[in-house]
Design a protein around this motif. Structure first.
Motif, PDB file in Angstrom:
ATOM      1  N   ASP A 110       1.005  -1.286   0.087  1.00  0.00           N
ATOM      2  CA  ASP A 110       0.023  -0.061  -0.005  1.00  0.00           C
ATOM      3  C   ASP A 110       0.784   1.164  -0.026  1.00  0.00           C
ATOM      4  N   TYR A 111       1.934   1.323   0.661  1.00  0.00           N
ATOM      5  CA  TYR A 111       2.681   2.436   0.835  1.00  0.00           C
ATOM      6  C   TYR A 111       3.526   2.693  -0.465  1.00  0.00           C
ATOM      7  N   LEU A 112       3.942   1.615  -0.792  1.00  0.00           N
ATOM      8  CA  LEU A 112       4.903   1.793  -2.118  1.00  0.00           C
ATOM      9  C   LEU A 112       3.950   2.111  -3.371  1.00  0.00           C
ATOM     10  N   TYR A 113       2.702   1.551  -3.560  1.00  0.00           N
ATOM     11  CA  TYR A 113       1.999   1.757  -4.427  1.00  0.00           C
ATOM     12  C   TYR A 113       1.548   3.117  -4.512  1.00  0.00           C
ATOM     13  N   ALA A 114       1.259   3.647  -3.349  1.00  0.00           N
ATOM     14  CA  ALA A 114       0.621   5.186  -3.423  1.00  0.00           C
ATOM     15  C   ALA A 114       2.107   5.908  -3.965  1.00  0.00           C
ATOM     16  N   GLU A 115       3.342   5.464  -3.448  1.00  0.00           N
ATOM     17  CA  GLU A 115       4.561   6.361  -3.971  1.00  0.00           C
ATOM     18  C   GLU A 115       4.389   6.189  -5.538  1.00  0.00           C
ATOM     19  N   GLY A 116       4.217   5.060  -6.213  1.00  0.00           N
ATOM     20  CA  GLY A 116       4.292   4.765  -7.224  1.00  0.00           C
ATOM     21  C   GLY A 116       3.371   5.470  -8.288  1.00  0.00           C
ATOM     22  N   LYS A 122       8.054   2.079  -7.885  1.00  0.00           N
ATOM     23  CA  LYS A 122       8.876   1.359  -6.760  1.00  0.00           C
ATOM     24  C   LYS A 122       8.903  -0.157  -7.153  1.00  0.00           C
ATOM     25  N   MET A 123       9.786  -1.015  -6.398  1.00  0.00           N
ATOM     26  CA  MET A 123       9.725  -2.385  -6.564  1.00  0.00           C
ATOM     27  C   MET A 123       9.504  -3.150  -5.077  1.00  0.00           C
ATOM     28  N   LEU A 124       8.596  -4.013  -5.245  1.00  0.00           N
ATOM     29  CA  LEU A 124       8.415  -4.864  -3.848  1.00  0.00           C
ATOM     30  C   LEU A 124       8.765  -6.302  -4.152  1.00  0.00           C
ATOM     31  N   ASN A 125       9.874  -6.571  -3.215  1.00  0.00           N
ATOM     32  CA  ASN A 125      10.608  -7.856  -3.382  1.00  0.00           C
ATOM     33  C   ASN A 125       9.786  -8.763  -2.168  1.00  0.00           C
ATOM     34  N   ALA A 126       9.060  -9.932  -2.578  1.00  0.00           N
ATOM     35  CA  ALA A 126       8.564 -10.559  -1.416  1.00  0.00           C
ATOM     36  C   ALA A 126       9.588 -11.949  -1.654  1.00  0.00           C
ATOM     37  N   THR A 127      10.192 -12.166  -0.560  1.00  0.00           N
ATOM     38  CA  THR A 127      11.039 -13.306  -0.603  1.00  0.00           C
ATOM     39  C   THR A 127      10.482 -14.794   0.103  1.00  0.00           C
ATOM     40  N   TYR A 148      -4.148 -10.036  -3.793  1.00  0.00           N
ATOM     41  CA  TYR A 148      -4.240  -8.520  -3.146  1.00  0.00           C
ATOM     42  C   TYR A 148      -3.738  -7.425  -4.286  1.00  0.00           C
ATOM     43  N   ALA A 149      -2.333  -7.861  -4.587  1.00  0.00           N
ATOM     44  CA  ALA A 149      -1.751  -6.946  -5.410  1.00  0.00           C
ATOM     45  C   ALA A 149      -2.569  -6.828  -6.974  1.00  0.00           C
ATOM     46  N   LYS A 150      -2.943  -7.899  -7.205  1.00  0.00           N
ATOM     47  CA  LYS A 150      -3.606  -8.066  -8.588  1.00  0.00           C
ATOM     48  C   LYS A 150      -5.023  -6.997  -8.668  1.00  0.00           C
ATOM     49  N   ARG A 151      -5.423  -6.730  -7.423  1.00  0.00           N
ATOM     50  CA  ARG A 151      -6.647  -5.863  -7.440  1.00  0.00           C
ATOM     51  C   ARG A 151      -6.281  -4.375  -7.958  1.00  0.00           C
TER      52      ARG A 151
END
Length: 170
Positions: A110-116, A122-127, A148-151
């Protein structure tokens, strides 16, 4: 399993080639990216990886977004490894329930999406690790994160080689 920084350049090159052979044999595809054990590259790693045809590494933890590393041997993409969203730290070490992973994912996303959306990509890396979240309890949480992200419009789900090519083209 070999700590790269302990090797001579020739030993490191041999190790890289051994890994390339094993991965290519197992998958039918030559790898284009690298991640050193424990994210511990040597001073020679980038140049050796360029020599071996790699275009990116995840051995960098100094930024939030990918960037180009200019070397005499060529251009190379640093795709930062982000420690905050990692099943090893959130589950294996602290024994948090898998739902904590989703909560971290959602807040970070949510935070990175708003900045984007505001114009700062931005890039979100989910390890995740196969031995942990490759099991049903972890896979279900990873699926929840993806759904969630696909929404959200404009989210790009990409392999790291595609990200590296995108960065190199710009």
């Amino acid at each position: 399993e070999i700590m790269t920084y302990t090797l001579s350049p020739d030993e490191e090159r041999a190790n890289i080639r051994r890994c390339v052979t094993a991965i290519t044999k197992a998958t039918g595809r030559r790898p284009l990216g690298w991640c050193s054990p424990a994210l511990q590259p040597s001073a020679h790693s980038v140049d050796l990886l360029l020599d071996e045809g790699f275009i990116y590494s995840m051995d960098f933890a100094d930024d939030d977004i990918p960037y180009v590393v200019e070397r005499p041997r060529g251009r190379f993409v640093a795709i930062p490894y982000q420690y905050d969203l990692n099943d090893m730290g959130l589950y294996a070490y602290t024994r948090q329930p898998p739902s904590v992973y989703f909560e971290f994912f959602r807040r970070k996303f949510d935070y990175l999406y708003a900045e984007g959306v505001a114009g700062d990509p931005k890039m979100l890396n989910a390890t995740v690790h196969a031995q942990l979240f490759g099991r049903a309890f972890g896979a279900s949480v990873l699926e929840e994160c993806i759904l969630y992200a696909k929404r959200f419009p404009g989210v790009w789900f990409a392999r790291r080689d595609a990200i590296a090519r995108w960065v190199l083209e710009r």
